[in-house]
Design an enzyme around this catalytic site. Structure first.
Site, PDB file in Angstrom:
ATOM      1  N   LEU A  78       4.655  -0.249 -15.266  1.00  0.00           N
ATOM      2  CA  LEU A  78       3.257  -0.176 -15.694  1.00  0.00           C
ATOM      3  C   LEU A  78       2.447   0.586 -14.643  1.00  0.00           C
ATOM      4  CD1 LEU A  78       0.919  -0.991 -17.581  1.00  0.00           C
ATOM      5  CD2 LEU A  78       0.714  -3.105 -16.241  1.00  0.00           C
ATOM      6  N   VAL A  79       1.718   1.590 -15.105  1.00  0.00           N
ATOM      7  CA  VAL A  79       0.816   2.366 -14.247  1.00  0.00           C
ATOM      8  C   VAL A  79      -0.592   2.174 -14.785  1.00  0.00           C
ATOM      9  CG1 VAL A  79       0.239   4.626 -13.319  1.00  0.00           C
ATOM     10  CG2 VAL A  79       2.627   4.041 -13.777  1.00  0.00           C
ATOM     11  N   THR A 128      -2.546   1.278  -4.609  1.00  0.00           N
ATOM     12  CA  THR A 128      -3.002   2.415  -3.829  1.00  0.00           C
ATOM     13  C   THR A 128      -4.335   2.923  -4.359  1.00  0.00           C
ATOM     14  OG1 THR A 128      -2.449   4.669  -3.136  1.00  0.00           O
ATOM     15  CG2 THR A 128      -1.678   3.975  -5.292  1.00  0.00           C
ATOM     16  N   ASP A 179      -4.871   6.197  -4.353  1.00  0.00           N
ATOM     17  CA  ASP A 179      -4.623   7.598  -4.685  1.00  0.00           C
ATOM     18  C   ASP A 179      -4.664   7.841  -6.182  1.00  0.00           C
ATOM     19  OD1 ASP A 179      -4.463   8.540  -2.165  1.00  0.00           O
ATOM     20  OD2 ASP A 179      -2.287   8.461  -2.020  1.00  0.00           O
ATOM     21  N   PHE A 217     -17.955   7.575   5.083  1.00  0.00           N
ATOM     22  CA  PHE A 217     -17.107   7.177   3.964  1.00  0.00           C
ATOM     23  C   PHE A 217     -17.091   5.662   3.826  1.00  0.00           C
ATOM     24  CE2 PHE A 217     -13.094   5.665   2.293  1.00  0.00           C
ATOM     25  CZ  PHE A 217     -12.930   6.422   1.151  1.00  0.00           C
ATOM     26  N   ASP A 273       0.860  -1.175   0.000  1.00  0.00           N
ATOM     27  CA  ASP A 273       0.000   0.000   0.000  1.00  0.00           C
ATOM     28  C   ASP A 273       0.901   1.231   0.000  1.00  0.00           C
ATOM     29  OD1 ASP A 273      -2.294   1.614   0.273  1.00  0.00           O
ATOM     30  OD2 ASP A 273      -2.012   1.692   2.440  1.00  0.00           O
ATOM     31  N   LYS A 274       0.339   2.388  -0.277  1.00  0.00           N
ATOM     32  CA  LYS A 274       1.141   3.603  -0.272  1.00  0.00           C
ATOM     33  C   LYS A 274       0.956   4.411   1.004  1.00  0.00           C
ATOM     34  CE  LYS A 274      -0.008   7.457  -2.211  1.00  0.00           C
ATOM     35  NZ  LYS A 274       0.285   8.420  -1.120  1.00  0.00           N
ATOM     36  N   ARG A 309      -1.865  14.440  -1.469  1.00  0.00           N
ATOM     37  CA  ARG A 309      -3.149  13.741  -1.476  1.00  0.00           C
ATOM     38  C   ARG A 309      -4.241  14.770  -1.705  1.00  0.00           C
ATOM     39  NH1 ARG A 309      -3.875   8.796   0.858  1.00  0.00           N
ATOM     40  NH2 ARG A 309      -5.834   9.456   1.775  1.00  0.00           N
ATOM     41  N   ASP A 322      -6.559  -2.690   3.517  1.00  0.00           N
ATOM     42  CA  ASP A 322      -5.493  -3.611   3.106  1.00  0.00           C
ATOM     43  C   ASP A 322      -5.672  -5.013   3.676  1.00  0.00           C
ATOM     44  OD1 ASP A 322      -4.135  -1.446   1.849  1.00  0.00           O
ATOM     45  OD2 ASP A 322      -3.370  -0.830   3.804  1.00  0.00           O
TER      46      ASP A 322
END
Length: 1367
Positions: free
Chosen positions: A986-987, A922, A924, A775, A426-427, A842, A1049
């Site tokens: 790769l993104v 992530t 984000d 949320f 995770d980020k 963020r 996670d």
């Protein structure tokens, strides 16, 4: 070691606030986490135990569990039969039992019956004692918990009486006070707080010490001073017991009234603690083992390691080898019986050769039983406990700041740490600190850079690094210790930003001695002291000053709309959250009751006159020094504030302000503004006009005196602000609330139905809270529905991910000019979002929506129906939220900085050098994730970025194929396989990833991702994270590791072969679901490269050694069968034979598996490439297994036939012949371990020496005194005579040397010719450095004069020229 493990595990249990936690294993019939047992039916009916429905209560409650818990497995009567029954579920014990029973058959008997019972009795007794001690500890803990007292309503006495927890039943009314532990899952019906709220601490469930707010069922008839259990005649319908801590569905139904929905905020969970509330009353809905806490209370995690799976295969090979050897003996004995029937051979002629061979087959099974290394499994468990002990006590894993160390929650996969090939991280909170700090924002399309705020963060980081040992120490959330949450001294102005220092020891003492100190979550100094932007302050000054005049000019109209956006923006930051407000002097801040919603500014005026403007402020808050940010605001007229311009030698803030003003002017000149605004804009304009008129009225009269009073009120208010503590559930919420507070939009109190908020220039207002839509990972946003304190309108404030909010805010109603302005605002905001993401911030978007009353009523009916539903509540609630959160008005966005943890780039670089592929998963934005990847060296300058953002499934398929072609073309000379890698990164975004994970595209995505150096998955959901990990684990068959810190996670951590949780800022959900828990990402480096490498090497080598030892010793008995007619006879005393593996050679392998080190820790840390040997499982593979078997066969041949030929022709007896063979076997086995050991400590030598002394001592004593033991293998005087002859020692020495010579030569040649390329490179570097040092010394001796400065390695500033350096 077992005691150590269970004491540690007991400390992690969830049932008590004491440090002693009970071990829990659900008894048969009780629900567990893995298999949820529900009562019959789909829902549960709860009635009052002493209410009017007694008959129905008796019929319904008969199915429910009592509140007593029983975690013990046994009783005095059932211990022996149940323990034996459970033990014989293990294959090893069944194997021993089978051999013991087989030896009682006379025809196949090999040893004395009692001797074969020894291994089984030893194993059963040791495990039974361990189980008894564990169960007795459970019994003591159960007794302590069940005997806790609680106040329960008694129908006969009409009052609350003390009862034990075990006597509580479903339907009982329970009365609790502050700091009491909740005995069962209660539905909250009454709270002494007039607003019907209750605060609980859930540290015993999830490790979080920040308070959670619970509220009374939303029914006014249940809350009041006259609440009595006798008046409760309602019926409760709720879902059946389950282990979901965050879900509770049901409704409460009164006779003749509508249903009221129930949700998780109404439920008080067992083992939580009541805080800051004097009295609460609840009715028990789940009791005992049906409570959510007990259903989540499981024992240690168990996973089968890859090494164990490989071992199981080799054990089957050992079984096959045993069968082959027994068949050879059976066939040989059959031939013997057939060919030698003479009476001199004493062969029973009545038994056929085939039957004789059949009997000998089973006799040989008994004789060669040790060949199957069943005891190896017990040895492995002991070795793993030893490894865990050393991992747990490694000081490098201790985090002094958090007062935490590594937790080893899975006890049997330590060796998997040394075989990791893919790491999924995770980020946020894993690679970064997850200490969110407000950095900058954009409102109304205007960007406010907050330059001074950026400088503050830089100075704070620098000073934090310089004075790390002098700052106030923060303690871990799970430790429950106090955390200092102080603002900076108000005596420092913006100039003093460069001279910030830590708080003095005197201030720390004052903090520690504060009587009512409380923990504030995410309230570090860096997060609290936000420096406002001067341009934004200037605009807010116009709102607060009396110079605001709304006349007929387009410029003023723009100011009106922009000020409306700014006010709503900061109001949304302050109220769109679940933050609990408290202070050291007052546990919680309550909200005064509002008589009615505020409909007009006239009511505000009357309220201010009556309550002296700031009467809503909590009077009990003690004053404190003003915060650093409050120096930026000086009081003027009517609460106005001005900004002190930064010094000229700093970054030019005036230029930035000018740029911002120019941006506003650009927007102004681009679009002709309308004279009037539709809908919410006109309402906002009218409210500002009314506010200005109200200020004009308030400014008449004795203005000077009034300003002085106001100034004093504002001063007092700001002083009290410093003592507010915000306890947030996430650091994002805390950062935004602190940012709003920096602009004097302060959240002061919260209740279930209202909020107390300070607005700049207006004062404290009560905001009526209508609904909270929390949320969730599906919606990716949070909303609050409030009644606006100035206009009385129903307003929805929403904050969430920009990818979601920007879509929901696309449409805009109103005039064409208004739509054009709004379009420009969206474009500018998107531009700022992209800029924030590129900086690694963020991002969150803030939006709002005004509801008409009839529109709100329609939505409210649908929402109440969803809340009262049980079966499909999640779907209905999601649909209701989506109906509300649409057609939003975009207000702006925020950029929050989240710093990288220390040493993250170095850790990722080392892991990649070790051959581990690192993926980042992530939620984000793509730009933020790429920026972080650059910062942590996952993405290097020479790497090529492949971006996959698609709008449809077909486009995704085409793009994946195109990228695959490109990657294949770039692979130079490499085989086209899944494991071919390159410098591609790769993104991929979340929507594209969803299509890529479908069956049609899964193969292409898998091939592409595995050919890339790394993969970054952005905007991915928790489900997608787990799907990615599972895809790589199952399809490629590699060892995977997942690391994360939050609840999102958990699924990824549980799917991976090894799951690691980081005890960070988002609670303990990830830690409680993990196999190992660490406090920082950098700890992964040593955990994998050092401890993982050691654990795998130790365990793999120990298994091979164990197999070698058993095969070698058993073959001695097998070779003897060729000389005794394959009769199953042995040449070794049966007691010595049994004790050889049980006692004499049992401890050295354990020490070998726990303490051996093939490489020093420093070398492994400096040379990550060494990890690759273990990661590709080159140590324990089929080839090494069969080489070990062949070596064991060779040594057994030497050990048997050297004494045989040495004693050939002599008159020695069978046992005299076996004595040097057995002694030589012991020496060979022990010295073989010495050769294979990479580390020899005094512990190794002591154990080896004690094993040898124990063997010789036993056989000598046994031979000297046991006259009639072990017939016919009586050892009397045999060993004493043999050991008195020199030939005995010559035979033993020669046998040992010949047997070990090939092993020694192989090891010497292997280390010389096939040493690690990495080690050879390191050695060459060391040799080159040494040669360079010697050359420098020779150069110094030749050229250094009396006054010259010598050149050497210690003086690198001076270098001799190349022609002067002579080698």
């Amino acid at each position: 070691m077992e005691r150590f493990h269970w004491v540690r595990h007991r400390c992690r249990q969830l049932l008590s606030v004491d440090s002693e936690r009970g071990w829990y294993s659900p008894p048969d019939g009780f629900p567990s986490k893995s298999s949820l047992q529900r009562v019959s039916g789909k829902r549960r009916t709860v009635l009052a135990r002493h209410g009017p429905h007694q008959q129905e209560y008796e019929a319904v409650s008969r199915k429910y569990k009592g509140n007593g818990i029983r975690t013990t497995k046994y009783s005095l009567l059932t211990f022996i039969p149940m323990n034996l029954f459970q033990q014989f579920h293990r294959a090893a014990n069944l194997y021993f039992l089978f051999l013991a029973l087989l030896n009682w058959v006379p025809i196949v008997e090999a040893f004395e019956k009692e001797i074969t019972m020894i291994p089984l009795l030893v194993v059963l007794t040791v495990i039974a004692i361990k189980d008894a001690l564990e169960d007795y500890r459970r019994y003591l803990f159960d007794k302590k918990v069940n005997n806790n007292l609680v106040r329960v309503f008694c129908g006969k006495q009409k009052s609350y009486v003390d009862r034990c927890w075990s006597d509580v039943r479903v339907g009982d009314f329970v009365r609790l006070s502050c700091n009491e532990i909740i005995p069962a899952d209660l539905l909250l019906l009454y709270s002494s707080d007039p607003r019907g709220v209750c605060y609980i601490e859930t540290a015993n469930l999830d490790g979080e010490t920040n308070l959670k707010q619970r509220q009374v069922v939303s029914d006014s008839s249940l809350q009041g001073s006259d609440f009595t259990p006798e008046s409760f005649h309602s019926r409760i319908e709720c879902e059946n017991p389950n282990n979901d801590l965050n879900r509770f569905k049901g409704y409460i139904e009164h006779s003749g009234e509508a249903r009221v929905g129930l949700h998780s905020s109404n439920l008080l969970l067992r083992s939580c603690t009541i805080r800051n509330t004097e009295t609460v009353v609840g009715i028990v809905v789940y009791a005992g083992h049906e409570t959510k806490a007990m259903m989540n209370n499981s024992g240690p995690r168990y996973k089968r390691s890859q090494l164990e799976k490989r071992l199981n295969t080799d054990v089957l090979w050992c079984v096959a080898l045993l069968i082959v050897m027994c068949l050879i003996a059976a066939v040989g004995h059959g031939l013997w019986v057939k060919n030698y029937r003479h009476s001199v051979f004493q062969v029973d002629g009545e038994i056929s050769p085939a039957l004789a061979g059949f009997y000998v087959f089973w006799t040989m099974i008994i004789v060669l039983q040790v060949l199957i290394p069943i005891s190896l499994y017990v040895s492995i468990e002991i070795v793993k406990l030893g490894q865990i002990y050393f991992i747990h006590n490694d000081l490098d894993f201790y985090n002094e700041q958090l007062d935490s160390r590594i937790q080893c929650r899975a006890l049997n996969i330590t060796e998997d740490l040394g075989q990791i090939q893919y790491l999924f991280s995770d980020k946020t909170g894993t690679l970064t600190e997850n200490k969110m700090v407000f950095r900058r924002c954009s409102i109304y399309g205007v960007e406010y850079p907050h330059v001074e705020n950026a400088r503050r963060l830089e100075v704070y980081e620098a000073e934090q690094n310089e004075a790390a040992g002098h700052t106030v120490t923060l303690k871990s959330v799970c430790s429950g210790k106090s955390m200092s949450c102080r603002s900076l001294s108000c005596n420092r102005s913006s100039v003093s930003l460069h001279t910030l220092t830590a708080e003095s020891p005197e201030e720390e003492d004052q903090l520690s001695n504060h009587a009512a100190a409380r923990t504030g979550a995410f309230c570090s100094r860096m997060a609290k002291d936000v420096v406002p932007d001067p341009e934004l302050v200037r605009k807010l000054n116009s709102l607060c000053s009396s110079t605001l005049r709304l006349r007929d000019s387009s410029t003023e109209s723009l100011s009106t709309l922009e000020l409306t956006y700014i006010t709503d923006f900061f109001l949304a930051l302050a109220i769109c959250n679940s933050v609990v407000v408290s202070s050291p002097s007052q546990p919680r801040h309550v909200v005064p009751e509002a008589q009615a919603p505020l409909k007009s500014l006239e009511e505000i005026k009357l309220m201010f006159q009556r309550l002296n403007f700031y009467s809503f402020s909590t009077p009990q808050i003690k004053s404190s020094p003003r915060s650093f940010t409050s120096k930026l605001f000086t009081r003027g007229k009517t609460g106005s504030f001005n900004f002190n311009t930064p010094p000229s030698n700093s970054i030019d803030g005036s230029d930035l302000a000018l740029d911002t003003s120019q941006e506003t002017c650009t927007l102004k000149s681009k679009v002709d503004l309308p004279d009037r605004w539709d809908g919410e804009d006109s309402a906002a304009r009218r409210s500002l006009e009314d506010l200005e008129n109200f200020r004009d009225l308030k400014g008449d009269g004795d203005g000077a005196k009034q300003n002085v009073d106001l100034d004093r009120d504002v001063q007092s208010d700001e002083d009290s602000d410093d003592e507010l503590l915000y306890e947030a559930e996430s650091p994002d919420e805390a950062a935004l609330v602190h940012a709003a507070r920096a602009y004097h939009c302060t959240l002061r109190g919260r209740s279930a139905k209202s909020l107390l908020v300070d607005l700049p220039g207006i004062g404290s207002l009560v905001v009526q809270l209508l609904h909270i839509l929390p949320f969730d990972s599906n919606r990716k946003r949070m909303s609050v529905v409030v009644r606006h304190p100035l206009t009385g309108q129903v307003v929805v404030y929403t904050k969430g991910a920009d990818s979601v909010i920007m879509d929901l805010a696309e449409k805009r109603r109103g005039s064409e000019q208004a739509q054009e302005i709004y379009k420009h605002i969206r474009q500018q905001t998107q531009k700022h979002l992209d800029m924030y993401a590129r900086e690694g911030l963020r991002t969150l978007c803030i939006a709002k929506k005004i509801l008409e009353e009839d529109e709100y009523e329609v939505w409210l009916k649908r929402q109440l129906l969803a809340e009262s539903s049980i079966e499909n509540q999640e779907e209905l609630m999601l649909d209701s939220a989506e109906r509300l959160e649409n057609d939003l008005t975009l207000l702006g966005c925020t950029g929050i900085v989240d710093r990288l943890q220390e040493d993250v780039p170095e850790t990722i670089e080392a892991l990649q050098e070790a051959g581990i592929k690192v993926w980042v998963l992530t939620g984000d934005k793509q730009e933020t994730a790429v920026n972080i990847a650059n910062a942590c060296k996952l993405l290097l300058s020479n790497d090529r970025l492949l971006t996959a953002n698609c709008g449809s499934k077909d486009a995704c398929a085409a793009l994946l194929e195109e990228l695959l072609i490109e990657v294949r073309r770039e692979v130079d000379g490499e085989e086209s396989s899944l494991h071919s890698t390159s410098n591609f990164i790769l993104v991929i975004d979340g929507q594209t990833l969803e299509w890529a994970l479908q069956d049609e595209l899964k193969a292409s995505f898998l091939e592409l991702s595995c050919k890339c150096k790394a993969v970054i998955c952005c905007r991915s959901t928790p489900l997608q994270k787990s799907q990615v990990v599972q895809l790589i684990r199952d399809k490629i068959g590699v060892m995977t590791l997942a690391v994360g810190d939050g609840a999102n996670d958990v699924s990824m951590i549980q799917v991976a072969d090894v799951g690691i949780g980081i005890s960070g800022q988002e609670g303990m959900q990830a830690v409680m679901s993990s196999d190992f828990a660490i406090s920082r990402f950098k700890h992964l480096k040593k955990l994998l490269l050092v401890h993982g490498h050691w654990c795998y090497h130790r365990l793999a080598n120990m298994i091979l050694y164990f197999i070698y030892k058993n095969v070698m010793y058993v073959n001695l008995l097998f070779w003897y069968q060729f000389f005794c007619g394959f009769s199953g006879s042995v040449m070794i005393n049966s007691w010595v034979l049994i004790l050889f593996n049980l006692v004499f050679t049992s401890v050295p392998p354990l020490i070998y598996g726990i303490l051996d080190r093939d490489m020093p820790a420093d070398t492994l840390m400096k040379l990550p490439e060494l990890y690759g040997a273990g990661g590709t499982t080159k140590i324990y593979i089929p080839a090494t297994f069969w080489i070990t078997i062949l070596d064991a066969f060779y040594q057994s041949v030497v050990c048997f036939f050297v004494p045989y030929f040495a004693l050939a022709g002599s008159d020695v007896g069978i046992l005299s012949f076996g004595s040097p063979i057995n002694t030589s076997a012991l020496l060979i086995i022990l010295l073989h371990q010495v050769i294979e050991s990479n580390t020899l400590t005094w512990i190794h030598m002591l154990v080896l020496l004690l094993s040898t002394i124990l063997y010789f001592g036993f056989v000598l004593i046994y031979s000297a005194f046991c006259v009639v033991c072990s017939h016919p293998t009586n050892l009397f005087r045999v060993e004493t005579v043999q050991m008195s002859q020199p030939l005995f020692y010559i035979i033993c020495a020669l046998t040992t040397f010949i047997a070990l010579l090939p092993r020694m030569l192989f090891r010497a040649l292997f280390n010389s010719l096939h040493s690690s390329a990495t080690l050879r490179s390191a050695q060459r570097d060391e040799e080159a450095a040494e040669r360079y040092r010697q050359r420098m010394q020779r150069w110094n001796m030749k050229h250094t004069g009396p006054s010259s400065l010598p050149v050497c390695a210690d003086n690198p500033g001076l270098e001799p020229s190349g022609d002067e350096v002579v080698s």
